[in-house]
Design an enzyme around this catalytic site. Structure first.
Site, mmCIF file in Angstrom:
data_model
loop_
_atom_site.group_PDB
_atom_site.id
_atom_site.type_symbol
_atom_site.label_atom_id
_atom_site.label_comp_id
_atom_site.label_asym_id
_atom_site.label_seq_id
_atom_site.Cartn_x
_atom_site.Cartn_y
_atom_site.Cartn_z
ATOM 1 N N LYS A 1 3.252 8.388 -1.559
ATOM 2 C CA LYS A 1 4.338 7.868 -0.726
ATOM 3 C C LYS A 1 5.570 7.671 -1.632
ATOM 4 C CE LYS A 1 0.765 5.892 2.223
ATOM 5 N NZ LYS A 1 0.493 7.049 3.051
ATOM 6 N N HIS B 1 2.152 1.123 1.034
ATOM 7 C CA HIS B 1 3.554 1.194 1.451
ATOM 8 C C HIS B 1 4.441 0.222 0.686
ATOM 9 C CE1 HIS B 1 2.753 3.919 4.757
ATOM 10 N NE2 HIS B 1 1.593 3.283 4.840
ATOM 11 N N SER C 1 1.197 -1.008 7.495
ATOM 12 C CA SER C 1 1.736 0.342 7.606
ATOM 13 C C SER C 1 2.395 0.646 8.938
ATOM 14 C CB SER C 1 0.631 1.363 7.337
ATOM 15 O OG SER C 1 -0.430 1.202 8.265
HETATM 16 C C1 LIG Z 1 -2.051 1.257 4.289
HETATM 17 C C2 LIG Z 1 -2.575 2.611 3.895
HETATM 18 N N1 LIG Z 1 -3.652 2.679 3.100
HETATM 19 C C3 LIG Z 1 -4.163 3.865 2.725
HETATM 20 C C4 LIG Z 1 -3.604 5.051 3.132
HETATM 21 C C5 LIG Z 1 -4.217 6.344 2.712
HETATM 22 O O1 LIG Z 1 -3.506 6.891 1.648
HETATM 23 P P1 LIG Z 1 -3.522 8.458 1.390
HETATM 24 O O2 LIG Z 1 -2.526 9.051 2.338
HETATM 25 O O3 LIG Z 1 -3.167 8.603 -0.032
HETATM 26 O O4 LIG Z 1 -4.920 8.926 1.698
HETATM 27 C C6 LIG Z 1 -2.474 5.033 3.935
HETATM 28 C C7 LIG Z 1 -1.874 6.321 4.341
HETATM 29 O O5 LIG Z 1 -1.206 6.500 5.283
HETATM 30 C C8 LIG Z 1 -1.947 3.783 4.353
HETATM 31 O O6 LIG Z 1 -0.900 3.717 5.158
#
Ligand SMILES: Cc1ncc(COP(=O)(O)O)c(C=O)c1O
Length: 394
Positions: free
Chosen positions: A235, A204, A176
């Site tokens: 996203k 992502h 991310s």
């Molecule tokens: C790699 C990754 N996993 C999980 C999440 C968490 O997802 P959510 O925003 O739906 O809680 C994010 C959010 O930024 C993320 O970048």
């Protein structure tokens, strides 16, 4: 008792204090931020679906038909037809038997990891995994072996050391904060050899990588083989929430044991319907993914031409590492003054000494907008004396 005022002062002094900015109107290539129009280069609405008319209409129609909220957890009275329809479509999209919705990606990660690992076992986690994976490991009460980023030799060494206690390898598919991709084939091979499961976070990657935007697991040809795929709805799919895909037995196990699934209200029907509309648009219009890929290449190329280092990014996430937190935030403000909004990212989101501007591209950006943004950020960086960057101390 924590001295809140003192702690806040410490955060300010170390350049780590955060504040909220205000976006007026829906997400888009341009938004009004704190009252002024800017080019948006830090949204995860990668395919421009959050503001798409069909997605909005689906949410509105579901609100009228099903209500604004689900009223209960899925296992009590909150399981409705929209939840089932979305799970079936997601499972088919990802090439799995079953999917299970969670309230968010954070909840999916903490609930799933804690359900799949326990005291006495060992979870293997990439050092650059998302905070929700780190928290899931902590919550599981298993021991966590943090292997060096993407380093399969280090992981293999750790697996050999713990023997039969190894239970789960977990990794972001597309990282991310760095935009690079995990070595999934090697991770799966190690998981199989050491009798462990592999879980991949596609937060992502869904909508951005792989055939038709099916993610990094599909790009590696491993759909249906990786034990658990986690994806988010907030996203590229333009809504909110998350899901895991797995075989039917494992999905049933998570439905029965993942505490963040069991003890939390079901996703609201408008949110679920919006995600389903987003998924249908992704399936019907795969050219959105191609546009995202092209835009990402344009941004990487034009930033590099400005002398800004774009790391190992292979995707729509493009980090420009500055190093020092205050300088990263100063560069963010200077870019903003020039009409480009790209958020500065600091510890603990990234390791100390690697504060950065994290660009994220959308399919809806125009190539000339991206070229202009790179030029403006390049000029801001030169003015600040941070072009040809080498990471500085945090
Ligand atoms: C790699 C990754 N996993 C999980 C999440 C968490 O997802 P959510 O925003 O739906 O809680 C994010 C959010 O930024 C993320 O970048």
């Amino acid at each position: 008792m924590t001295d809140v005022a003192e702690r806040l002062e410490e955060l300010r002094e170390s350049g780590l204090h955060r504040r909220l900015r205000l976006v007026e109107g829906p997400q888009g290539a341009r938004v009004t931020l704190d009252g002024r129009s800017v080019l948006l280069l830090c949204s995860n609405d990668y395919l421009g679906l959050a503001g798409h008319s069909r997605v909005r209409e689906a949410a509105a129609e579901a609100a009228l038909q099903w209500g604004a909220g689900a009223g209960a957890s899925r296992l009590i009275a909150g399981n409705m037809q929209p939840h089932r329809a979305l799970e079936e479509r997601l499972a088919a999209f990802e090439g799995y038997d079953a999917a299970l919705l969670f309230g968010s990606g954070y909840l999916a990660n903490v609930g799933t990891i804690a359900a799949l690992a326990g005291r006495g076992e060992v979870v293997f986690s990439d050092e650059l995994n998302h905070a929700s994976i780190i928290d899931g490991c902590r919550l599981s009460r298993a021991e966590t072996f943090v292997y060096r980023h993407g380093d399969v030799e280090h992981l293999a060494w750790g697996l050999r050391r713990v023997g039969e206690r190894a239970t789960l390898i977990v990794s972001d598919g597309l990282f991310s904060m760095d935009g690079d991709v995990a070595p999934l084939a090697e991770l799966l091979e190690l998981a199989r050899r050491h009798n462990s499961r592999l879980m991949v976070d596609e937060a992502h990657a869904t909508g951005a990588l792989g055939p038709g935007g099916r993610g990094s697991v599909a790009a590696a040809g491993l759909s249906g083989e990786v034990d658990v795929v986690m994806g988010t709805l907030g996203k590229a799919l333009g809504s909110y929430g998350a899901y895991i895909c797995a075989n039917r037995e494992l999905a049933d196990y998570l439905l029965n044991t993942a505490r963040s699934f069991i003890f939390s209200t079901a996703l609201p029907p408008p949110t679920v319907a919006a995600a389903l509309a987003g998924l249908k648009l992704l399936e019907a219009e795969p050219q959105r993914v191609e546009r995202l890929t092209d835009n990402a290449a344009t941004l990487r190329r034009t930033l590099a031409a400005e002398g800004l280092p774009v790391g190992d990014s292979q995707s729509q996430i493009v980090p420009v590492t500055v190093g020092n937190s205050e300088r990263a935030m100063e560069l963010c403000e200077r870019a903003l003054e020039r009409g480009v909004f790209v958020q500065g990212i600091r510890p603990p989101t990234v390791p100390p000494g690697s504060s950065r501007l994290r660009f994220t591209v959308m399919a809806t950006h125009g190539a000339t907008e991206l070229e202009e943004a790179a030029r403006l950020v390049g000029a801001a960086a030169r003015q600040l004396g941070v072009s040809h960057l080498t990471p500085l101390a945090a």
